[in-house]
Scaffold this motif. Structure first.
Motif, PDB file in Angstrom:
ATOM      1  N   VAL A   1       0.870  -1.173   0.000  1.00 47.71           N
ATOM      2  CA  VAL A   1       0.000   0.000   0.000  1.00 47.71           C
ATOM      3  C   VAL A   1       0.911   1.227   0.000  1.00 47.71           C
ATOM      4  CG1 VAL A   1      -1.800   1.246   1.227  1.00 47.71           C
ATOM      5  CG2 VAL A   1      -1.809  -1.264   1.203  1.00 47.71           C
ATOM      6  N   THR A   2       0.922   1.928  -1.112  1.00 44.91           N
ATOM      7  CA  THR A   2       1.870   3.029  -1.300  1.00 44.91           C
ATOM      8  C   THR A   2       1.249   4.391  -0.987  1.00 44.91           C
ATOM      9  OG1 THR A   2       1.296   3.392  -3.626  1.00 44.91           O
ATOM     10  CG2 THR A   2       3.001   1.723  -3.150  1.00 44.91           C
ATOM     11  N   ASP A   3       2.122   5.348  -0.787  1.00 42.19           N
ATOM     12  CA  ASP A   3       1.713   6.736  -0.589  1.00 42.19           C
ATOM     13  C   ASP A   3       0.927   7.227  -1.804  1.00 42.19           C
ATOM     14  OD1 ASP A   3       1.894   9.393   0.751  1.00 42.19           O
ATOM     15  OD2 ASP A   3       3.124   9.873  -1.004  1.00 42.19           O
ATOM     16  N   GLU A   4       1.391   6.868  -2.988  1.00 45.22           N
ATOM     17  CA  GLU A   4       0.705   7.296  -4.201  1.00 45.22           C
ATOM     18  C   GLU A   4      -0.719   6.744  -4.266  1.00 45.22           C
ATOM     19  OE1 GLU A   4       1.291   7.407  -9.029  1.00 45.22           O
ATOM     20  OE2 GLU A   4       2.390   5.900  -7.884  1.00 45.22           O
ATOM     21  N   MET A   5      -0.892   5.481  -3.897  1.00 47.13           N
ATOM     22  CA  MET A   5      -2.232   4.882  -3.890  1.00 47.13           C
ATOM     23  C   MET A   5      -3.167   5.662  -2.972  1.00 47.13           C
ATOM     24  SD  MET A   5      -1.121   0.870  -3.645  1.00 47.13           S
ATOM     25  CE  MET A   5      -2.744   0.184  -3.384  1.00 47.13           C
ATOM     26  N   VAL A   6      -2.676   5.993  -1.777  1.00 48.59           N
ATOM     27  CA  VAL A   6      -3.493   6.715  -0.799  1.00 48.59           C
ATOM     28  C   VAL A   6      -3.858   8.096  -1.324  1.00 48.59           C
ATOM     29  CG1 VAL A   6      -3.494   7.708   1.523  1.00 48.59           C
ATOM     30  CG2 VAL A   6      -2.635   5.383   1.156  1.00 48.59           C
ATOM     31  N   LYS A   7      -2.893   8.792  -1.909  1.00 49.41           N
ATOM     32  CA  LYS A   7      -3.161  10.135  -2.437  1.00 49.41           C
ATOM     33  C   LYS A   7      -4.139  10.091  -3.607  1.00 49.41           C
ATOM     34  CE  LYS A   7       1.081  12.264  -0.799  1.00 49.41           C
ATOM     35  NZ  LYS A   7       2.444  12.709  -1.140  1.00 49.41           N
ATOM     36  N   LEU A   8      -3.970   9.130  -4.509  1.00 45.51           N
ATOM     37  CA  LEU A   8      -4.896   9.012  -5.640  1.00 45.51           C
ATOM     38  C   LEU A   8      -6.297   8.649  -5.168  1.00 45.51           C
ATOM     39  CD1 LEU A   8      -2.619   7.179  -8.238  1.00 45.51           C
ATOM     40  CD2 LEU A   8      -3.522   9.517  -8.412  1.00 45.51           C
ATOM     41  N   PHE A   9      -6.393   7.768  -4.170  1.00 50.35           N
ATOM     42  CA  PHE A   9      -7.695   7.392  -3.625  1.00 50.35           C
ATOM     43  C   PHE A   9      -8.369   8.603  -2.983  1.00 50.35           C
ATOM     44  CE2 PHE A   9     -10.677   5.660  -0.569  1.00 50.35           C
ATOM     45  CZ  PHE A   9     -11.302   4.662  -1.298  1.00 50.35           C
ATOM     46  N   ALA A  10      -7.606   9.372  -2.224  1.00 47.35           N
ATOM     47  CA  ALA A  10      -8.154  10.577  -1.581  1.00 47.35           C
ATOM     48  C   ALA A  10      -8.665  11.560  -2.628  1.00 47.35           C
ATOM     49  CB  ALA A  10      -7.091  11.228  -0.709  1.00 47.35           C
ATOM     50  N   GLU A  11      -7.909  11.714  -3.701  1.00 48.04           N
ATOM     51  CA  GLU A  11      -8.301  12.635  -4.770  1.00 48.04           C
ATOM     52  C   GLU A  11      -9.551  12.124  -5.484  1.00 48.04           C
ATOM     53  OE1 GLU A  11      -8.132  16.183  -6.233  1.00 48.04           O
ATOM     54  OE2 GLU A  11      -6.595  15.514  -4.841  1.00 48.04           O
ATOM     55  N   ALA A  12      -9.596  10.830  -5.769  1.00 45.61           N
ATOM     56  CA  ALA A  12     -10.722  10.256  -6.505  1.00 45.61           C
ATOM     57  C   ALA A  12     -12.010  10.285  -5.700  1.00 45.61           C
ATOM     58  CB  ALA A  12     -10.404   8.812  -6.923  1.00 45.61           C
ATOM     59  N   THR A  13     -11.917  10.072  -4.395  1.00 46.45           N
ATOM     60  CA  THR A  13     -13.121   9.978  -3.571  1.00 46.45           C
ATOM     61  C   THR A  13     -13.464  11.263  -2.837  1.00 46.45           C
ATOM     62  OG1 THR A  13     -11.884   9.209  -1.642  1.00 46.45           O
ATOM     63  CG2 THR A  13     -12.725   7.518  -3.173  1.00 46.45           C
ATOM     64  N   GLY A  14     -12.481  12.132  -2.665  1.00 44.75           N
ATOM     65  CA  GLY A  14     -12.696  13.341  -1.874  1.00 44.75           C
ATOM     66  C   GLY A  14     -12.485  13.121  -0.388  1.00 44.75           C
TER      67      GLY A  14
END
Length: 133
Positions: free
Chosen positions: A18-31
């Protein structure tokens, strides 16, 4: 995968980081920009002691395995229940573990136990998924 190749008790496991990039992209995609996921200074002062992945992101890794690996492409996700037991930290390697619990060959449905297992062997997520093949 053909439903005839699946059997009760069958286990499928795969590891993911589980990468930092995954978390940031998920946060961006979901709000969902909760600081416990994105702000290390904030997160280190929480009960977690550091940034954690969104629970639904970790659950989403199960979805990716179901749809791409086991049973694989074409699988339709019908239902998922889940208990979030422990946090998954940024950079942590987890194991997605699927166990075939029931098979309805006529309806082409498979019920699976679903787990996200932390590096230390503890379950981060426990649940069940119903899929159609």
């Amino acid at each position: 995968m053909n439903i005839d190749d699946i059997y009760i008790g069958q286990v499928y496991e795969v590891k993911r980081i589980v990468t930092d990039e995954m978390v940031k992209l998920f946060a961006e995609a979901t709000g969902d920009k909760n600081p416990v996921h994105l702000d290390e200074e904030y997160a280190k002062n929480t009960i977690f002691g550091g940034r954690i992945a969104h629970g639904i992101l970790s659950l989403g890794i199960i979805s990716s395995v179901l749809g791409m690996e086991f049973p694989g492409a074409g699988t339709i996700y019908l239902m998922q229940n889940a208990k979030f037991k422990r946090p998954v930290y940024i950079g942590e390697e987890v194991t997605v573990k699927l166990i075939v619990k029931e098979i309805d060959r006529e309806k082409r449905r498979v019920l699976l136990e679903t787990y996200v297992v932390k590096e230390n062997g503890e379950n981060a997520i426990e649940g069940e998924a119903l899929v159609k093949i």
